[in-house]
Design a protein around this motif. Structure first.
Motif, mmCIF file in Angstrom:
data_model
loop_
_atom_site.group_PDB
_atom_site.id
_atom_site.type_symbol
_atom_site.label_atom_id
_atom_site.label_comp_id
_atom_site.label_asym_id
_atom_site.label_seq_id
_atom_site.Cartn_x
_atom_site.Cartn_y
_atom_site.Cartn_z
ATOM 1 N N MET A 58 0.825 -1.204 0.000
ATOM 2 C CA MET A 58 0.000 0.000 0.000
ATOM 3 C C MET A 58 0.862 1.258 0.000
ATOM 4 N N LEU A 59 1.942 1.252 0.766
ATOM 5 C CA LEU A 59 2.843 2.402 0.799
ATOM 6 C C LEU A 59 3.502 2.622 -0.564
ATOM 7 N N ALA A 60 3.898 1.534 -1.225
ATOM 8 C CA ALA A 60 4.533 1.655 -2.538
ATOM 9 C C ALA A 60 3.565 2.275 -3.549
ATOM 10 N N THR A 61 2.347 1.779 -3.572
ATOM 11 C CA THR A 61 1.356 2.310 -4.512
ATOM 12 C C THR A 61 0.978 3.740 -4.162
ATOM 13 N N SER A 62 0.792 4.019 -2.882
ATOM 14 C CA SER A 62 0.423 5.374 -2.461
ATOM 15 C C SER A 62 1.495 6.387 -2.842
ATOM 16 N N GLY A 63 2.768 6.004 -2.710
ATOM 17 C CA GLY A 63 3.858 6.901 -3.100
ATOM 18 C C GLY A 63 3.831 7.208 -4.577
ATOM 19 N N ARG A 64 3.584 6.199 -5.400
ATOM 20 C CA ARG A 64 3.526 6.420 -6.848
ATOM 21 C C ARG A 64 2.322 7.285 -7.215
ATOM 22 N N VAL A 65 1.188 7.030 -6.586
ATOM 23 C CA VAL A 65 -0.012 7.841 -6.845
ATOM 24 C C VAL A 65 0.248 9.298 -6.471
#
Length: 254
Positions: A58-65
């Motif tokens: 979730m952190l990885a995706t949230s950072g990219r978003v």
């Protein structure tokens, strides 16, 4: 002060109704490998949180978003302002915007991976490019729809350009900015999942790809719906408040 809970009630009831329909469909289908129950997906989500996998992805995706959203809003807003205020620039760049709007997101993602490589720069660039044109079009339309009388007022009082932008143009643009933010967030996170599905080693999209290959529908739903829930919280908790504030001056003036 009591208005927000009243407005939230229909949303909560509606979402609970959606979960109820899901539970009914799962019960009628009676095949957890195709459609597990909400309770089963909830248990999977709790297990993923307990072992730390959920937080990592979730952190990885949230950072990219967040990175792609900031870039798309920044460049798109600047481009939309310039095109809206300068007709010559608008005529020359309108065709470019049409090209960017009509190129499929998948093509942009693949090309960025081919040209830049399978890395974070390519992933974020692909997502930002897919959304920048849409933001620019929205902001341009907002500039072109501005109140001509207020623009004349700025010229009469010989306002400086920055003063005009801040006190005359920007308040009129806020509803368009809020719309661009909402649409941008809704689209960007979906494109991020595709980017992760195709070429990243972490993130919600990567997990969905993994569990798709394993035919684990429950895990796919757990990751997809949890991130959807996060986006709903951001929309209702942040963007709608900004949108209400953006439109407040119109209500007061009426």
């Amino acid at each position: 002060m009591n208005k927000p809970p009243v407005q939230a009630l229909p949303v909560i009831v509606s979402l609970l109704g959606l979960v109820g329909l899901w539970a009914l469909a799962a019960r009628l289908g009676n095949d957890p490998s195709i459609l597990p129950t909400p309770g089963t997906v909830w248990q999977i989500l709790l297990e993923e949180i307990a072992n730390g996998e959920w937080q990592t992805h979730m952190l990885a995706t949230s950072g990219r978003v967040a990175a792609a959203f900031a870039l798309a809003m920044g460049f798109g807003t600047a481009l939309g302002l310039v095109m809206g205020l300068n007709e010559t620039v608008n005529r020359w760049l309108s065709a470019w915007l049409l090209v960017l709007l009509n190129i499929p997101a998948l093509v942009v993602i693949v090309l960025c991976y081919l040209w830049i490589g399978l890395n974070e720069v390519a992933a974020i660039t692909a997502v930002a490019l897919n959304k920048t044109a849409m933001v620019a079009v929205t902001i341009r339309e907002g500039v072109q729809a501005r109140d001509a009388a207020l623009a004349d007022l700025g010229r009469v009082f010989e306002m400086r350009r920055l003063t005009y932008l801040r006190h005359v143009l920007w308040p009129q643009l806020w509803p368009f900015v809020a719309t661009a933010m909402r649409n941008g967030l809704a689209i960007i996170w979906k494109i991020v999942l595709v980017v992760e599905f195709l070429g990243r080693s972490n993130g919600v999209g990567f997990q969905i790809h993994l569990y798709f290959q394993l035919f684990e529908t429950g895990y796919v739903l757990a990751y997809a719906l949890s991130f959807t829930g996060l986006m709903l919280l951001i929309d209702f908790g942040l963007i709608r408040n900004l949108e209400n504030r953006a439109n407040h001056w119109r209500v007061v003036s009426i």
